[in-house]
Scaffold this motif. Sequence first.
Motif, mmCIF file in Angstrom:
data_model
loop_
_atom_site.group_PDB
_atom_site.id
_atom_site.type_symbol
_atom_site.label_atom_id
_atom_site.label_comp_id
_atom_site.label_asym_id
_atom_site.label_seq_id
_atom_site.Cartn_x
_atom_site.Cartn_y
_atom_site.Cartn_z
ATOM 1 N N PHE A 63 0.972 -1.251 0.016
ATOM 2 C CA PHE A 63 -0.167 0.082 -0.044
ATOM 3 C C PHE A 63 0.991 1.258 -0.004
ATOM 4 N N GLU A 64 0.076 2.172 -0.143
ATOM 5 C CA GLU A 64 0.599 3.820 -0.376
ATOM 6 C C GLU A 64 1.211 3.841 -1.879
ATOM 7 N N SER A 65 0.595 4.576 -2.615
ATOM 8 C CA SER A 65 0.616 4.884 -4.234
ATOM 9 C C SER A 65 1.882 4.890 -4.730
ATOM 10 N N ALA A 66 3.052 5.676 -4.007
ATOM 11 C CA ALA A 66 4.304 5.765 -4.204
ATOM 12 C C ALA A 66 5.021 4.383 -4.078
ATOM 13 N N TRP A 99 8.492 15.676 -8.447
ATOM 14 C CA TRP A 99 7.034 15.951 -8.979
ATOM 15 C C TRP A 99 6.211 15.083 -8.192
ATOM 16 N N GLN A 100 6.402 13.818 -8.149
ATOM 17 C CA GLN A 100 5.444 13.024 -7.693
ATOM 18 C C GLN A 100 5.211 13.540 -6.128
ATOM 19 N N GLY A 101 6.312 13.711 -5.551
ATOM 20 C CA GLY A 101 5.962 14.194 -4.129
ATOM 21 C C GLY A 101 5.176 15.541 -4.046
ATOM 22 N N LEU A 102 5.360 16.339 -4.961
ATOM 23 C CA LEU A 102 4.410 17.567 -5.049
ATOM 24 C C LEU A 102 2.921 17.349 -5.290
ATOM 25 N N ALA A 103 2.891 16.497 -6.358
ATOM 26 C CA ALA A 103 1.671 16.241 -6.731
ATOM 27 C C ALA A 103 0.796 15.506 -5.550
ATOM 28 N N LEU A 157 6.871 9.447 -13.931
ATOM 29 C CA LEU A 157 5.882 9.142 -12.987
ATOM 30 C C LEU A 157 5.620 10.560 -12.422
ATOM 31 N N GLY A 158 6.431 11.489 -12.387
ATOM 32 C CA GLY A 158 6.055 12.933 -11.897
ATOM 33 C C GLY A 158 5.063 13.566 -12.831
ATOM 34 N N THR A 159 5.366 13.223 -14.192
ATOM 35 C CA THR A 159 4.266 13.761 -15.158
ATOM 36 C C THR A 159 2.917 13.352 -14.910
ATOM 37 N N TRP A 160 2.823 11.997 -14.802
ATOM 38 C CA TRP A 160 1.321 11.247 -14.299
ATOM 39 C C TRP A 160 0.878 11.787 -13.115
ATOM 40 N N SER A 161 1.700 12.006 -12.318
ATOM 41 C CA SER A 161 1.326 12.117 -10.893
ATOM 42 C C SER A 161 0.578 13.904 -10.710
ATOM 43 N N VAL A 162 1.517 14.744 -11.627
ATOM 44 C CA VAL A 162 1.054 15.948 -11.637
ATOM 45 C C VAL A 162 -0.159 16.169 -12.518
#
Length: 209
Positions: A63-66, A99-103, A157-162
């Motif tokens: 679990f947890e998305s990241a 970017w994932q963290g920001l999103a 991954l950051g792109t998709w997360s944002v």
Amino acid sequence: MMQLYYSPTSPFSRKVRVVLRELQLEKQISEILIDPWTDEALRAHNPLAKVPTLILDDGMAVFESAVICDYLDQVAKSAGLSGGVIPENGSARLNALKWQGLADGMMAATGRLFADSNRAEQDRCEDVMERQAQAITSGIEAIIDGLAGLRTEDAHLGTWSVLVALYYIDFRWPDRRFDIPVRVRDWMAVMSERPSFVETVFHLPHAGD
């Protein structure tokens, strides 16, 4: 076959569902739509009773998305299905994770603000709500400033997360409470034509779901 418990209103669920499609893993995972507030099957696997939760073939729950995205990335790379969504090392890897963290922070702030806004007025904390709203606004400003690094080509991954975070803001605030400029929306529109976004659009659970 692996199983993914998800909710159609959860941005973290959508992020994982987008990623597994971008990694060409959708045929290897059974997606199970649930209500995380009431489904005891979820709590049996995840003591936090949160979505997304991925059940591996050996029964292990992740679990947890990241964490799930990192695992799926390794599965896809090992199987030679794609080049992955997380660069292997160096500044490119750090950039994607940043970017994932920001999103993820924006998603959490959006969900918290939406929930608090629907509480009775006497149960709200205006200071907390303002803090969440500022996090969303500041996150959008960071995306505007860094949009050149979130190119349509070589998405990570950051792109998709944002993208998921921005669409989650629209989902929870369709009245456009938060200002996302035209050039960012143009980019969102291009990216949202991908099957991974078309197939995972946010929606309220339907009767019978």
